[in-house]
Design a protein around this motif. Sequence first.
Motif, mmCIF file in Angstrom:
data_model
loop_
_atom_site.group_PDB
_atom_site.id
_atom_site.type_symbol
_atom_site.label_atom_id
_atom_site.label_comp_id
_atom_site.label_asym_id
_atom_site.label_seq_id
_atom_site.Cartn_x
_atom_site.Cartn_y
_atom_site.Cartn_z
ATOM 1 N N ASP A 1 -4.419 3.922 -5.292
ATOM 2 C CA ASP A 1 -3.840 4.771 -4.254
ATOM 3 C C ASP A 1 -3.276 3.947 -3.095
ATOM 4 O O ASP A 1 -2.269 4.317 -2.493
ATOM 5 C CB ASP A 1 -4.897 5.742 -3.729
ATOM 6 C CG ASP A 1 -5.221 6.840 -4.725
ATOM 7 O OD1 ASP A 1 -6.268 7.492 -4.566
ATOM 8 O OD2 ASP A 1 -4.413 7.058 -5.660
ATOM 9 N N SER A 2 -3.915 2.833 -2.814
ATOM 10 C CA SER A 2 -3.524 2.022 -1.662
ATOM 11 C C SER A 2 -2.165 1.350 -1.830
ATOM 12 O O SER A 2 -1.577 0.891 -0.842
ATOM 13 C CB SER A 2 -4.579 0.954 -1.388
ATOM 14 O OG SER A 2 -4.748 0.115 -2.524
ATOM 15 N N LYS B 1 1.401 -5.187 3.727
ATOM 16 C CA LYS B 1 0.548 -5.009 4.897
ATOM 17 C C LYS B 1 -0.484 -6.130 4.946
ATOM 18 O O LYS B 1 -0.813 -6.706 3.890
ATOM 19 C CB LYS B 1 -0.178 -3.667 4.819
ATOM 20 C CG LYS B 1 0.719 -2.461 4.610
ATOM 21 C CD LYS B 1 -0.119 -1.206 4.405
ATOM 22 C CE LYS B 1 0.751 0.022 4.161
ATOM 23 N NZ LYS B 1 -0.064 1.238 3.943
ATOM 24 N N GLU C 1 -3.568 -5.915 5.017
ATOM 25 C CA GLU C 1 -4.676 -5.590 4.116
ATOM 26 C C GLU C 1 -4.363 -5.849 2.653
ATOM 27 O O GLU C 1 -5.255 -5.726 1.801
ATOM 28 C CB GLU C 1 -5.117 -4.128 4.308
ATOM 29 C CG GLU C 1 -4.010 -3.111 4.246
ATOM 30 C CD GLU C 1 -3.505 -2.724 5.628
ATOM 31 O OE1 GLU C 1 -3.310 -3.625 6.481
ATOM 32 O OE2 GLU C 1 -3.291 -1.514 5.844
ATOM 33 N N ASP C 2 -3.121 -6.202 2.340
ATOM 34 C CA ASP C 2 -2.780 -6.613 0.976
ATOM 35 C C ASP C 2 -3.110 -8.085 0.729
ATOM 36 O O ASP C 2 -2.994 -8.568 -0.406
ATOM 37 C CB ASP C 2 -1.284 -6.405 0.712
ATOM 38 C CG ASP C 2 -0.883 -4.937 0.736
ATOM 39 O OD1 ASP C 2 0.186 -4.628 1.296
ATOM 40 O OD2 ASP C 2 -1.637 -4.109 0.186
#
Length: 116
Positions: free
Chosen positions: A61-62, A86, A88-89
């Motif tokens: 989902d992310s 991002k 967070e990737d």
Amino acid sequence: QVQLVESGGGLVQTGGSLRLSCTVSGSTFRANAMAWYRQAPGNQRELVATISRGGTTTYADSVKGRFTISSDNAKNAVYLQMNALKPEDTAVYYCKAERLPFRDYWGQGTQVTVSS
């Protein structure tokens, strides 16, 4: 001996793009499916995307809407196009060949770093 070699990682700014590649060698068989996983420091390895031998794809989902997995059977390769990256990737990204033909194989990983 089966080997998976990833490439294409690097440092990119938020919003940028990278394309990861994974090439499979040493096998006359095709994997049942190919997948990309990632592991950030202190986190468990997580599934990012899969593509079946028939071309069916799934995504975490992310990353839905931002990442695209594809394959080139003639080159025995799988790719991960990553857009709108991002922070967070940021992680080490691993390629996995599933059931090739009786066991799974992993690549060595490629680092992706997204700066804010």
